[in-house]
Design a protein around this motif. Structure first.
Motif, PDB file in Angstrom:
ATOM      1  N   PRO A   1       5.777 -11.153   2.164  1.00 32.14           N
ATOM      2  CA  PRO A   1       4.395 -11.563   2.494  1.00 32.14           C
ATOM      3  C   PRO A   1       3.280 -10.859   2.357  1.00 32.14           C
ATOM      4  O   PRO A   1       2.020 -11.404   2.568  1.00 32.14           O
ATOM      5  CB  PRO A   1       4.660 -12.076   4.084  1.00 32.14           C
ATOM      6  N   PHE A   2       3.242  -9.661   1.946  1.00 29.33           N
ATOM      7  CA  PHE A   2       2.219  -8.756   1.721  1.00 29.33           C
ATOM      8  C   PHE A   2       1.887  -8.207   0.493  1.00 29.33           C
ATOM      9  O   PHE A   2       1.416  -7.229  -0.030  1.00 29.33           O
ATOM     10  CB  PHE A   2       2.306  -7.700   2.704  1.00 29.33           C
ATOM     11  N   ARG A   3       2.461  -9.017  -0.591  1.00 28.43           N
ATOM     12  CA  ARG A   3       2.300  -8.835  -1.999  1.00 28.43           C
ATOM     13  C   ARG A   3       0.929  -8.745  -2.515  1.00 28.43           C
ATOM     14  O   ARG A   3       0.428  -7.716  -3.074  1.00 28.43           O
ATOM     15  CB  ARG A   3       3.009  -9.786  -3.020  1.00 28.43           C
ATOM     16  N   LEU A   4      -0.034  -9.570  -1.706  1.00 28.88           N
ATOM     17  CA  LEU A   4      -1.624  -9.560  -2.346  1.00 28.88           C
ATOM     18  C   LEU A   4      -2.350  -8.838  -1.260  1.00 28.88           C
ATOM     19  O   LEU A   4      -3.810  -8.803  -1.138  1.00 28.88           O
ATOM     20  CB  LEU A   4      -1.978 -10.800  -2.592  1.00 28.88           C
ATOM     21  N   THR A   5      -1.640  -8.255  -0.089  1.00 30.12           N
ATOM     22  CA  THR A   5      -2.498  -7.577   0.991  1.00 30.12           C
ATOM     23  C   THR A   5      -2.785  -6.268   0.721  1.00 30.12           C
ATOM     24  O   THR A   5      -1.931  -5.502   0.078  1.00 30.12           O
ATOM     25  CB  THR A   5      -1.503  -7.649   2.489  1.00 30.12           C
ATOM     26  N   ASP A   6      -4.033  -6.043   0.803  1.00 31.29           N
ATOM     27  CA  ASP A   6      -4.531  -4.598   0.493  1.00 31.29           C
ATOM     28  C   ASP A   6      -3.829  -3.507   1.381  1.00 31.29           C
ATOM     29  O   ASP A   6      -3.699  -3.758   2.725  1.00 31.29           O
ATOM     30  CB  ASP A   6      -6.102  -4.240   0.898  1.00 31.29           C
ATOM     31  N   LYS A   7      -3.612  -2.397   1.080  1.00 35.29           N
ATOM     32  CA  LYS A   7      -3.031  -1.383   1.863  1.00 35.29           C
ATOM     33  C   LYS A   7      -3.582  -0.850   2.863  1.00 35.29           C
ATOM     34  O   LYS A   7      -3.241  -0.734   3.989  1.00 35.29           O
ATOM     35  CB  LYS A   7      -2.550  -0.217   1.002  1.00 35.29           C
TER      36      LYS A   7
ATOM     37  N   ALA B   1       9.312  -7.499   4.116  1.00 35.95           N
ATOM     38  CA  ALA B   1       8.110  -7.325   4.235  1.00 35.95           C
ATOM     39  C   ALA B   1       7.541  -5.771   3.799  1.00 35.95           C
ATOM     40  O   ALA B   1       6.506  -5.550   3.293  1.00 35.95           O
ATOM     41  CB  ALA B   1       7.543  -7.561   5.580  1.00 35.95           C
ATOM     42  N   THR B   2       8.414  -4.798   4.153  1.00 34.91           N
ATOM     43  CA  THR B   2       8.358  -3.530   3.729  1.00 34.91           C
ATOM     44  C   THR B   2       8.818  -3.277   2.228  1.00 34.91           C
ATOM     45  O   THR B   2       8.457  -2.018   1.815  1.00 34.91           O
ATOM     46  CB  THR B   2       8.837  -2.550   4.778  1.00 34.91           C
ATOM     47  N   MET B   3       9.542  -3.963   1.871  1.00 35.63           N
ATOM     48  CA  MET B   3      10.343  -3.787   0.425  1.00 35.63           C
ATOM     49  C   MET B   3      11.364  -2.934   0.593  1.00 35.63           C
ATOM     50  O   MET B   3      11.888  -2.393  -0.286  1.00 35.63           O
ATOM     51  CB  MET B   3       9.274  -3.662  -0.508  1.00 35.63           C
ATOM     52  N   MET B   4      11.813  -2.425   1.738  1.00 38.53           N
ATOM     53  CA  MET B   4      12.955  -1.753   1.890  1.00 38.53           C
ATOM     54  C   MET B   4      14.040  -2.379   1.489  1.00 38.53           C
ATOM     55  O   MET B   4      15.073  -1.850   1.020  1.00 38.53           O
ATOM     56  CB  MET B   4      12.982  -1.179   3.436  1.00 38.53           C
TER      57      MET B   4
ATOM     58  N   LYS C   1       4.888  -5.443 -11.966  1.00 39.73           N
ATOM     59  CA  LYS C   1       5.654  -4.155 -11.449  1.00 39.73           C
ATOM     60  C   LYS C   1       5.055  -4.144 -10.240  1.00 39.73           C
ATOM     61  O   LYS C   1       4.326  -4.549  -9.693  1.00 39.73           O
ATOM     62  CB  LYS C   1       4.756  -3.012 -12.234  1.00 39.73           C
ATOM     63  N   PRO C   2       6.136  -3.536  -9.177  1.00 35.19           N
ATOM     64  CA  PRO C   2       5.759  -3.342  -7.921  1.00 35.19           C
ATOM     65  C   PRO C   2       4.706  -2.163  -7.633  1.00 35.19           C
ATOM     66  O   PRO C   2       4.971  -1.367  -8.307  1.00 35.19           O
ATOM     67  CB  PRO C   2       7.210  -2.923  -7.247  1.00 35.19           C
ATOM     68  N   ASP C   3       4.179  -2.332  -6.516  1.00 31.44           N
ATOM     69  CA  ASP C   3       3.171  -1.163  -6.200  1.00 31.44           C
ATOM     70  C   ASP C   3       3.910  -0.226  -5.390  1.00 31.44           C
ATOM     71  O   ASP C   3       3.824  -0.539  -4.197  1.00 31.44           O
ATOM     72  CB  ASP C   3       1.913  -1.945  -5.706  1.00 31.44           C
ATOM     73  N   LEU C   4       4.181   0.862  -5.969  1.00 27.78           N
ATOM     74  CA  LEU C   4       4.695   1.888  -5.194  1.00 27.78           C
ATOM     75  C   LEU C   4       3.945   2.700  -4.048  1.00 27.78           C
ATOM     76  O   LEU C   4       4.501   3.216  -3.338  1.00 27.78           O
ATOM     77  CB  LEU C   4       5.761   2.880  -6.204  1.00 27.78           C
ATOM     78  N   ASP C   5       2.832   2.720  -4.300  1.00 24.67           N
ATOM     79  CA  ASP C   5       2.029   3.230  -3.531  1.00 24.67           C
ATOM     80  C   ASP C   5       1.582   2.402  -2.302  1.00 24.67           C
ATOM     81  O   ASP C   5       1.833   3.059  -1.124  1.00 24.67           O
ATOM     82  CB  ASP C   5       0.310   3.366  -4.016  1.00 24.67           C
ATOM     83  N   LYS C   6       1.708   1.171  -2.481  1.00 21.16           N
ATOM     84  CA  LYS C   6       1.566   0.308  -1.066  1.00 21.16           C
ATOM     85  C   LYS C   6       2.860   0.354  -0.459  1.00 21.16           C
ATOM     86  O   LYS C   6       3.117   0.312   0.912  1.00 21.16           O
ATOM     87  CB  LYS C   6       1.202  -1.036  -1.792  1.00 21.16           C
TER      88      LYS C   6
END
Length: 382
Positions: free
Chosen positions: A172-178, A206-209, A291-296
């Motif tokens: 749900p937070f793919r486009l949400t700013d960190k 949601a955490t991509m864990m 690509k997944p955002d690994l920083d976020k």
């Protein structure tokens, strides 16, 4: 007909398994196992009339024995005895969390036909379980949609595998700013855009864990190293995963997001059941990949690193700490951003060699859970 035991029958996967079995005529549900949902369990017992029932919460057994005196009930310490029953042919493990690890071990140990929906089994005990499966000549049949997709794409082509492409919805937070993660609530995190799942797996998405766990699971299941697994964010959730072969070909499995499809394949392969759900490529129009955002999504990066150190107990640490953190988050006791902070601290403090014994591994899991609770209490006091 084969006699099947469904572990986690009252959960979303377990209920879907029952629905799929009803569509065919190959299986008799001889046993079910549940933890807390006694209302759903009673409903299932009345409809299915199983011979065996495992009850995770001891206080429910006397009530159920009064209602169903003809059934043989099993308590928490008797799971091995249940799985060992000679008239059980097939075990499906749809337990949630680390509670599913020992049942996976017993199913393989007693040489049962075995389908796995409990990703924690391979995340935590991948080395032990895959070595035992090889020794006992037991195939671990995946039920997770991504691993089922890989499994289907690789049939007859395993020797040509170059790379696994593991797709992720992005949650749900793919486009949400960190910067806005600090204000994410439980309700927001439980609102998955594509899949209807239980609370634990939805928060992990949601955490991509959850995708991190799937990297580790895929590594053990398909015997590949971390360099051979690529995570790709695919928000449409139509491509459930793909494989790249040595000649550069990519083979993908596509379908509507419905857990009944991978369940049906696990149960009836190589045959196929007919379902009404269809996808139209014309209606979909466009499929996107990024690509997944690994920083976020720091936990995804942490899981990738954990699988690179698979000779240590990093999967165990990840899973044990995550189970505690998700539980506390669902109780509104920690913030969404605390989940990654706490898990990272556990990973830094407790990295060690993997226990060789499944029971030592269980004891270590409980120890790490207690340590995670201490970290949480310290965080809440500060």
């Amino acid at each position: 007909m084969e006699n099947i035991l469904i572990l986690g029958s009252t959960g979303s996967i377990g209920q879907n398994v029952i629905e799929v079995i009803k569509k065919g005529s190959k299986y008799n549900i001889i046993g079910i196992a549940f933890n807390k949902n006694i209302t759903k369990a009673i409903e299932q017992i009345e409809k299915l009339k199983p011979k065996y029932v495992y009850v995770g919460q001891l206080e429910y057994i006397s009530q159920l024995k009064n209602l169903f005196p003809y059934i043989e009930f099993f308590s928490q310490n008797e799971l091995s005895e249940l799985i060992a029953k000679n008239d059980i042919d097939f075990v499906i493990n749809a337990f949630v969390g680390s509670a599913g690890i020992l049942p996976s071990y017993y199913a393989i140990y007693y040489k049962k036909k075995f389908a796995l929906a409990n990703k924690e089994s391979l995340v935590v005990a991948g080395k032990i379980l895959t070595e035992l499966a090889k020794k006992n000549k037991i195939e671990i049949i995946p039920i997770d949609s991504e691993h089922s997709a890989i499994y289907q794409c690789l049939e007859g082509k395993r020797q040509f595998l170059k790379k696994i492409i593991l797709t992720a919805s992005g949650g749900p937070f793919r486009l949400t700013d960190k910067e806005r993660f600090e204000s994410i609530t439980k309700e927001m995190a439980l609102n998955h855009p594509k899949w209807n799942m239980g609370a634990k797996i939805t928060i992990d998405s949601a955490t991509m864990m959850n995708k991190g766990f799937e990297i580790i699971e895929a590594g053990w299941l398909f015997d590949v190293d971390s360099k051979q697994i690529e995570v790709v964010v695919h928000k449409e959730c139509i491509v459930h995963s793909a494989v790249e072969l040595i000649d550069g070909s990519i083979i993908a499995q596509m379908a509507t997001p419905d857990m009944k499809l991978p369940i049906a394949y696990a149960l009836y392969k190589p045959s196929r059941l007919e379902f009404e759900n269809r996808i139209s490529l014309i209606d979909i129009g466009t499929l996107t990949f990024e690509k997944p955002d690994l920083d976020k999504f720091e936990l995804l990066a942490l899981a990738q690193d954990a699988f690179r150190k698979k000779d240590k107990n990093c999967g165990l640490l990840l899973n044990a700490a995550d189970e505690v953190c998700v539980e506390y988050f669902l109780q509104n006791k920690i913030k969404f951003t605390d989940i990654s902070k706490i898990i990272k601290k556990i990973m830094e403090d407790f990295e060690d060699k993997m226990p060789e014994n499944i029971f030592d591994l269980q004891n270590q899991t409980q120890l790490i859970k207690k340590e995670t609770e201490k970290v949480i209490e310290s965080l809440r006091r500060s």
